[in-house]
Design an enzyme around this catalytic site. Sequence first.
Site, PDB file in Angstrom:
ATOM      1  N   ALA A  82       0.807  -1.221   0.000  1.00  0.00           N
ATOM      2  CA  ALA A  82       0.000   0.000   0.000  1.00  0.00           C
ATOM      3  C   ALA A  82       0.838   1.267   0.000  1.00  0.00           C
ATOM      4  O   ALA A  82       0.334   2.345  -0.339  1.00  0.00           O
ATOM      5  CB  ALA A  82      -0.943   0.003   1.202  1.00  0.00           C
ATOM      6  N   ASP A  83       2.097   1.181   0.395  1.00  0.00           N
ATOM      7  CA  ASP A  83       2.948   2.369   0.466  1.00  0.00           C
ATOM      8  C   ASP A  83       4.352   2.048  -0.031  1.00  0.00           C
ATOM      9  O   ASP A  83       5.326   2.155   0.700  1.00  0.00           O
ATOM     10  CB  ASP A  83       2.990   2.906   1.903  1.00  0.00           C
ATOM     11  CG  ASP A  83       3.641   4.280   2.006  1.00  0.00           C
ATOM     12  OD1 ASP A  83       3.774   4.952   0.967  1.00  0.00           O
ATOM     13  OD2 ASP A  83       4.036   4.675   3.113  1.00  0.00           O
ATOM     14  N   LEU A  84       4.428   1.663  -1.301  1.00  0.00           N
ATOM     15  CA  LEU A  84       5.727   1.324  -1.870  1.00  0.00           C
ATOM     16  C   LEU A  84       6.489   2.614  -2.156  1.00  0.00           C
ATOM     17  O   LEU A  84       6.174   3.359  -3.085  1.00  0.00           O
ATOM     18  CB  LEU A  84       5.550   0.521  -3.163  1.00  0.00           C
ATOM     19  CG  LEU A  84       6.837  -0.028  -3.784  1.00  0.00           C
ATOM     20  CD1 LEU A  84       7.530  -0.999  -2.831  1.00  0.00           C
ATOM     21  CD2 LEU A  84       6.547  -0.709  -5.122  1.00  0.00           C
TER      22      LEU A  84
ATOM     23  N   ASN B  24      10.693   2.456   2.216  1.00  0.00           N
ATOM     24  CA  ASN B  24      10.177   1.141   2.583  1.00  0.00           C
ATOM     25  C   ASN B  24      10.850   0.021   1.813  1.00  0.00           C
ATOM     26  O   ASN B  24      10.344  -1.096   1.733  1.00  0.00           O
ATOM     27  CB  ASN B  24       8.659   1.087   2.388  1.00  0.00           C
ATOM     28  CG  ASN B  24       7.915   1.789   3.510  1.00  0.00           C
ATOM     29  OD1 ASN B  24       8.451   1.932   4.611  1.00  0.00           O
ATOM     30  ND2 ASN B  24       6.700   2.230   3.251  1.00  0.00           N
TER      31      ASN B  24
END
Length: 250
Positions: free
Chosen positions: A169-171, A175
Site C-alpha cells: 500500500a505504500d511502496l 520502505n
Amino acid sequence: MNAQIKIINTANGYMALCQDTPEDITPAWFSVDFWREKSAVVGSSKGRYTTWFVAFEHSHWVLRHYWRGGMMEKFSKDAYFYTGLENTRAMGELRLLDALYREQFAVPKPIAANIVRDGLFYRADIIIERVDGAEDLVAKLTKGTMTQAQWHALGATIAQFHRRGVYHADLNAKNILWQPQQTDSAQERFYLIDFDRGELKTPNAKWQKANLDRLLRSFNKEQGKQPTLAFTPANWAALLEGYHAVVPKV
C-alpha cells in the site's frame, strides 16, 4: 495463512504470536518504556512517527505502533474502529508477513502483534525482526550510486512480489531496504518493509503499474528534498528492465 499464528487472550485484547516468539512475552513488551527500563532501546527511525529498535537477548527487533493518517488523524491519532480481530491492521500485516516469510520472500521475520480493545475501538502494535545490516534506499542513495545490476535486481525483487499478488500500500524508497552481502554464500538483497494495509490480490497490470508509479513519485520527491540523491532516469529504466524480466509487459 492462518496455521502459523497463535492467538492469546489478554486482559484487554489479544496478542498474536508467530513461530519462535518467546513464550514469556507479555503485552508490556509492546511498550517502548518496557525496553527503556531494560536499557534495550538501541535506536530509532523517525518519520511521521517514531519506530523503535530494541535488542532482546540475541535478537534485534523493530517495535512499531499503528498511527492514523489523513483526515481521520484529526479525530484520533491511533484509535481504529473494531470490527473483529482479523480485520485489525496489525493482524492483516502480521498474517501477510508470516505467509511471505515462510515462502522465503525478502521481508522481515514477523514476531508478534498486540491489539488492545477500548470499547468500540482498538489500538495496536507490531514487533518484527530487524533486517541485519540493512539501510533504506534513501539513506543508501545519499551516500552514492547503485550499479545498473543493482537497479535491475531491485526491479526483479519488486516483480517477484507482484507476480505473487502482493500489493504494497505504500511502496516508496524508504520502505525498501538494501542489505549488503552478509557471508560468502549470501548475496546482497533488497527487502520490502512496512506492509500495513498490504494484501494479496489477483495479479493485474493496472494495480501493479500504480504501485510502480508510486515508487517513482517517491524517488522524485526524495530527490527534490535532497538534490544529491543518486537517482536518474537511466536508473529507473534499469529497474523496469529487471521488473519486466520477471513480469513481462502486457
